[in-house]
Design an enzyme around this catalytic site. Structure first.
Site, PDB file in Angstrom:
ATOM      1  N   SER A 120       0.802  -1.226   0.000  1.00 25.86           N
ATOM      2  CA  SER A 120       0.000   0.000   0.000  1.00 25.86           C
ATOM      3  C   SER A 120       0.834   1.275   0.000  1.00 25.86           C
ATOM      4  CB  SER A 120      -0.947   0.011   1.206  1.00 25.86           C
ATOM      5  OG  SER A 120      -1.794  -1.109   1.175  1.00 25.86           O
ATOM      6  N   HIS A 171       0.644   4.638   4.265  1.00 30.21           N
ATOM      7  CA  HIS A 171      -0.030   5.290   3.134  1.00 30.21           C
ATOM      8  C   HIS A 171       0.469   6.721   2.964  1.00 30.21           C
ATOM      9  CE1 HIS A 171      -3.808   2.475   3.491  1.00 30.21           C
ATOM     10  NE2 HIS A 171      -2.680   1.825   3.253  1.00 30.21           N
TER      11      HIS A 171
END
Length: 197
Positions: A120, A171
């Site tokens: 991610s 993220h």
């Protein structure tokens, strides 16, 4: 040769490696997770720094893998076509590593001993790369506008913070690393163009 340059070679290889690793994880059980999961104890205390990289290729389940690989292939293919195979590969890994470093730092200051896995951070780095390209590349990409890119980033961050057991620090770190790395690439490229005139 020109045909190969226009194909998403690196994106395809990265997707294939992630899928293969996931299949191996299912075959070998917890072994690969135990040696690759990103957590503060093994990295900061045991000095197993390779986990910062290995964790990028591990996924917690089929939906986690599918969602990441879908974005990696389609968004990655678009960015790879714009920046080239080598720059794209560098960008992907810098984003993933940057995301995992911020994740570790956040875990450390919060005394969080949990582990995390996934691509991610690198995927969010692609969002950051796209944003940097809109600002700095000087080229207009088809169907890519600042409002669309900002909306995509906002939605991605929102779903992360609204969910549970999600490493949002990875993220954000990946997003920032992708933006900065691509911004530097764009700056150097434009400087090279000016000097060659």
């Amino acid at each position: 040769m020109r045909q190969i340059k226009s194909q998403p070679v690196v994106s395809t290889v990265l997707v294939a490696i992630n899928v293969l690793v996931f299949l191996l994880c299912n075959f070998f059980g917890e072994i690969l997770y135990n040696i690759g999961i990103l957590d503060t104890y093994h990295v900061m205390i045991e000095k197993e720094y390779g986990r910062i990289l290995w964790a990028m290729f591990l996924h917690s389940g089929i939906s986690h893998l599918f969602n990441n690989m879908l974005i990696l292939f389609f968004l990655g293919a678009m960015i790879e076509k714009e920046v080239g195979h080598v720059r794209y590969g560098i960008l992907y890994f810098l984003s993933g590593i940057g995301g995992n470093i911020l994740s570790l730092w956040t875990k450390t200051i919060n005394n969080d001993l949990s582990g995390s896995v996934g691509a991610s951070g690198a995927i969010f780095g692609l969002d950051g790369a796209l944003l940097a390209m809109v600002f700095f590349s000087g080229r207009q990409m088809e169907n890519v506008t600042l409002p669309r890119v900002l909306l995509m980033i906002f939605y991605s961050l929102y779903t992360g913070f609204a969910g549970q057991n999600i490493d949002n620090a990875a993220h954000v770190g990946g997003l920032l690393a992708g933006f900065v790395s691509t911004g530097i690439m764009c700056f150097l490229q434009r400087r090279r163009r000016k000097s060659s005139k």
